[in-house]
Design an enzyme around this catalytic site. Structure first.
Site, PDB file in Angstrom:
ATOM      1  N   MET A   1       0.846  -1.200   0.000  1.00 26.22           N
ATOM      2  CA  MET A   1       0.000   0.000   0.000  1.00 26.22           C
ATOM      3  C   MET A   1       0.881   1.251   0.000  1.00 26.22           C
ATOM      4  O   MET A   1       1.021   1.927   1.006  1.00 26.22           O
ATOM      5  CB  MET A   1      -0.909  -0.023   1.227  1.00 26.22           C
ATOM      6  CG  MET A   1      -1.682  -1.346   1.336  1.00 26.22           C
ATOM      7  SD  MET A   1      -3.012  -1.318   2.526  1.00 26.22           S
ATOM      8  CE  MET A   1      -2.113  -1.325   4.044  1.00 26.22           C
ATOM      9  N   ASP A   2       1.454   1.564  -1.164  1.00 20.93           N
ATOM     10  CA  ASP A   2       2.417   2.652  -1.260  1.00 20.93           C
ATOM     11  C   ASP A   2       1.773   3.911  -1.848  1.00 20.93           C
ATOM     12  O   ASP A   2       1.031   3.815  -2.820  1.00 20.93           O
ATOM     13  CB  ASP A   2       3.564   2.170  -2.175  1.00 20.93           C
ATOM     14  CG  ASP A   2       4.737   3.117  -2.140  1.00 20.93           C
ATOM     15  OD1 ASP A   2       5.618   2.972  -3.010  1.00 20.93           O
ATOM     16  OD2 ASP A   2       4.803   3.993  -1.254  1.00 20.93           O
ATOM     17  N   GLY A   3       2.090   5.070  -1.282  1.00 28.37           N
ATOM     18  CA  GLY A   3       1.653   6.308  -1.922  1.00 28.37           C
ATOM     19  C   GLY A   3       0.710   7.171  -1.101  1.00 28.37           C
ATOM     20  O   GLY A   3       0.220   8.185  -1.597  1.00 28.37           O
TER      21      GLY A   3
ATOM     22  N   SER B   1       1.270  -0.313  -5.517  1.00 34.46           N
ATOM     23  CA  SER B   1       0.733   0.912  -6.088  1.00 34.46           C
ATOM     24  C   SER B   1       1.842   1.952  -6.220  1.00 34.46           C
ATOM     25  O   SER B   1       2.953   1.741  -5.752  1.00 34.46           O
ATOM     26  CB  SER B   1      -0.397   1.446  -5.199  1.00 34.46           C
ATOM     27  OG  SER B   1       0.076   1.625  -3.890  1.00 34.46           O
ATOM     28  N   SER B   2       1.535   3.053  -6.870  1.00 40.22           N
ATOM     29  CA  SER B   2       2.453   4.175  -7.107  1.00 40.22           C
ATOM     30  C   SER B   2       3.505   3.910  -8.158  1.00 40.22           C
ATOM     31  O   SER B   2       4.454   4.678  -8.283  1.00 40.22           O
ATOM     32  CB  SER B   2       3.187   4.609  -5.830  1.00 40.22           C
ATOM     33  OG  SER B   2       2.314   4.771  -4.780  1.00 40.22           O
TER      34      SER B   2
END
Lengths: 269, 274
Positions: free
Chosen positions: B41-43, B219-220
Site C-alpha cells: 500500500m504505497d503512496g 501501487s504508485s
C-alpha cells in the site's frame, strides 16, 4: 415485473415505483442471464482477445521506440548515468535461456552499453550449465568486434559475470540453516542466540555467497516475475519486465536503465 | 424533497453499481481466479501532498481504499488477501508519524471489533503477520484480540503485515527450524541425515499458514518489493500500477486478474516444475 407506472401522481408512489425498478433490476438480471454461463465465457474470450490486440499494439510501439532510441533519433537516452548501476541482474526464463545465441547477443549489448558487472539468473541452472560455452563464444565475439587496439589494451568493455540459479536461492538458505545449526546447537544447553539477518548473511558467506545485491533486475520471460532469484538479494532491487528473450530490444534496455537512474528510494523511512 | 429524490437516485446507482460488478465478476470467473493477492500500500503520503491535505489524511484515505479493494477481491472470489501495512523499516520514520500510524491502526482494529458480527458472518479470518512485539502495546493487544475473535472463520483470510520484513522473516524461520530440530534430537540417537530442508523452513515462515501469492500488486508505479514477501513470490505475477494507493480501485483489481489469467498456463507450468 419492472414496470414504471406513473399513473398515480402522489410523491410516495413515484418513489416506490423507482425503488421497485432498483430491486427488480437484480431480479431481471438474474432472469435474463442464462444458467449455463456460455454467454459469460464468450464475453471472457472477447475480453482476452481485446487484451491480446492491446499487447500486440504495445509490442509494435516498443519496437518502434527501441529503434528510435538505438539510432539516437530520440536523444533523451543518449547520456546514461551508469555510475548508479553498480550491479545489473538479468533473470531469464529457463526455457528461453536455452537459446544460447540470444543470450550471447544480450550479453554483447550489455557490454556495449558499458555495464561492468552482470548477474545472470535462471531457475533451473541452464545458464550455469552452459557457462563455458557462453563465455567462450562471448569472448570470441568481443575479440572479433574490438575495432581498436586501445580498447582491448585498456579493457574498456571488460565485464564480470556471476551465474546464479535456484540452488543459490532457497536451497542455499537451507544449507546455511544447517551450518548455523551445527555451529550453535551442537553443544547441549547453552543459550542460543536469536538469528538475525547478519547471522544468516555470515552463514551464506561461508557457503560462498559474497556478491552484492543487484540494483536493477531485467526480467526476460513471458511475465513479470523474479522466478526465485535469491530472496535476500532483491530487497530494494528495481524489477523491470523486458518481454520474451527472442524479442529483446536494445533501446528498451537503455530506457530501463535511464528510468532506474531517476528513481529515488526512501528505504522505508 | 430534493433529499428524498437524491436518496433514491443514489440507491438506484448503488444497485446499478453492484449489478455491474456482479456481471463483471461472472465474466471474469469464466477464467481462473487467483487464490491469493498481496498488496503493497504505497503512496499515501504522496497522495496527501498531491491534494494538499494534512499529513495523516493520506493514510486515512488509504484505509478507505483498502476497504473497497478488499470488498472487490472477496466478491471476485479471491480467498486470501495480504497487505503490507507497516514495515520494520518504517520505524525509521519521524516518531510523530509512526505514532500517527500506530494510533490509526489501533482505531481501525477497534472499529473492526465493533463490526465483529458482520465479519464473522462473511467468514473473514484476520491474521497479523510480523514481529508483533515491536508494535506499541495497545495496538498489539487489539491485534491479538482481533485474531482470537476471528480464529474460527475459514471462508476468506485477511493477512495484515505489520512490523514485517522478509529480512526478519527468513532468519527467524531458520531459528525456529533449528529450535524444532534440536527439540527433536533430544529424544533420538545422533542422526546425521536429519538435515533442515527448504520445506522445514517454509513451515516456520510467518506466511507458511497460507499458499504463496498469485499476484503481488504495488501501487504508485514503483517496481521494487521493499523487503516484502521476497521468499514467497518466486512464482507470483508482479504488477505495479501507477495509481497512488488511495486512488486504487476496481479497475486495478480487474486488470491484475486479467494479466494473471493471460499468464495462467505459464505460472502453472512454473509451479509444477518447483
Amino acid at each position: 415485473m419492472a414496470v414504471l407506472a406513473f399513473r398515480d401522481t402522489t410523491e410516495e408512489n413515484k418513489i416506490l415505483c423507482t425503488m421497485n425498478v432498483a430491486e427488480d433490476f437484480q431480479e431481471t438480471f438474474d432472469r435474463i442471464t442464462p444458467k449455463d454461463n456460455s454467454i459469460f465465457l464468450f464475453l471472457w474470450h472477447v475480453v482476452h482477445l481485446i487484451l491480446r490486440v492491446l499487447y500486440l499494439a504495445l509490442e509494435i510501439f516498443q519496437t518502434v521506440e527501441s529503434y528510435l532510441i538505438t539510432n539516437r533519433i530520440v536523444k533523451a537516452y543518449g547520456h546514461l548515468n551508469l555510475q548508479r548501476v553498480n550491479y545489473l541482474g538479468v533473470v531469464i526464463d529457463s526455457d528461453e535461456a536455452r537459446e544460447t545465441a540470444e543470450v550471447i547477443q544480450l550479453l554483447e549489448w550489455l557490454s556495449d552499453i558499458g555495464i561492468k558487472k552482470v548477474c545472470l539468473y535462471d531457475k533451473e541452472g541452464v545458464l550455469k550449465k552452459s557457462k563455458e560455452v557462453l563465455m567462450e563464444r562471448f569472448n570470441s565475439v568481443k575479440q572479433s568486434n574490438d575495432d581498436s587496439e586501445l580498447d582491448a589494451l585498456l579493457n574498456i568493455k571488460q565485464i564480470a559475470f556471476e551465474f546464479v540459479s535456484s540452488s543459490d536461492g532457497k536451497e542455499a538458505v537451507a544449507k546455511a540453516a544447517n551450518v548455523l545449526f551445527k555451529k550453535y546447537y551442537s553443544d547441549g544447553d547453552t543459550e542460543k542466540p536469536f538469528f538475525t539477518e547478519s547471522y544468516l548473511t555470515d552463514a551464506l558467506k561461508t557457503l560462498g555467497a559474497v556478491e552484492l545485491d543487484p540494483d536493477l533486475l531485467l526480467v526476460y520471460g513471458p511475465a513479470r516475475c523474479h522466478l526465485g532469484f535469491p530472496a535476500w538479494r532483491i530487497r530494494y532491487t528495481e524489477i523491470v519486465h523486458m518481454g520474451p528473450l527472442k524479442y529483446k530490444k536494445h533501446g528498451l534496455i537503455l530506457k530501463a536503465i535511464h528510468k532506474f537512474t531517476k528513481v529515488k528510494q526512501n528505504y522505508g523511512s | 424533497e430534493e433529499e428524498k429524490r437524491s436518496g433514491v437516485v443514489s440507491r438506484f446507482l448503488g444497485e446499478l453499481n453492484i449489478t455491474v460488478r456482479r456481471f463483471l465478476f461472472r465474466v471474469m470467473s469464466s477464467g481462473p481466479i487467483p487464490q491469493h493477492i498481496a498488496f503493497i500500500m504505497d503512496g499515501n503520503r504522496r497522495f496527501a501532498k498531491k491534494w494538499k491535505l494534512e499529513e495523516g489524511a493520506g493514510h486515512k484515505a488509504g484505509f478507505l481504499a483498502l476497504m473497497s479493494l478488499l470488498k472487490y477481491c472477496y466478491e471476485m472470489g479471491v480467498k486470501y488477501v495480504t497487505v503490507y501495512a507497516f514495515s520494520l523499516d518504517n520505524f525509521n520514520r519521524r516518531p510523530d508519524e509512526v505514532q500517527y500510524v500506530m494510533d490509526l491502526m489501533h482505531e481501525k482494529i477497534e472499529g473492526f471489533m465493533k463490526e465483529l458480527d458482520m465479519v464473522n458472518r462473511y467468514g473473514i479470518r484476520v491474521l497479523f503477520i510480523g514481529d508483533l512485539n515491536r508494535l506499541y502495546a495497545p495496538v498489539r493487544v487489539a491485534a491479538e484480540k482481533a485474531m482470537e475473535a476471528t480464529a474460527k472463520n475459514t471462508k476468506t483470510y485477511l493477512l495484515v503485515c505489520v512490523a514485517y520484513t522478509s529480512s526478519h522473516e527468513i532468519p527467524r524461520a531458520v531459528y525456529e527450524a533449528c529450535q524444532e530440530r534440536s527439540g527433536r534430537k533430544d529424544g533420538k540417537e545422533e542422526e546425521e541425515e536429519e538435515l533442515i530442508k527448504v520445506v522445514d523452513l517454509e513451515k516456520k515462515m510467518y506466511m507458511g499458514v497460507v499458499p504463496d501469492p498469485d499476484i503481488l500488486v504495488r501501487s504508485s508505479g514503483e517496481t521494487r518489493l521493499s523487503n516484502f514477501l521476497l521468499w514467497q513470490t518466486s512464482n507470483s505475477l508482479l504488477y505495479s500500477p501507477k495509481a497512488l494507493w488511495p486512488e486504487m480501485g476496481l479497475r486495478h483489481v480487474v486488470w491484475a486478474i486479467l494479466k494473471y489469467q493471460k499468464n495462467y498456463h505459464y505460472f502453472e507450468k512454473k509451479k509444477k516444475q518447483a
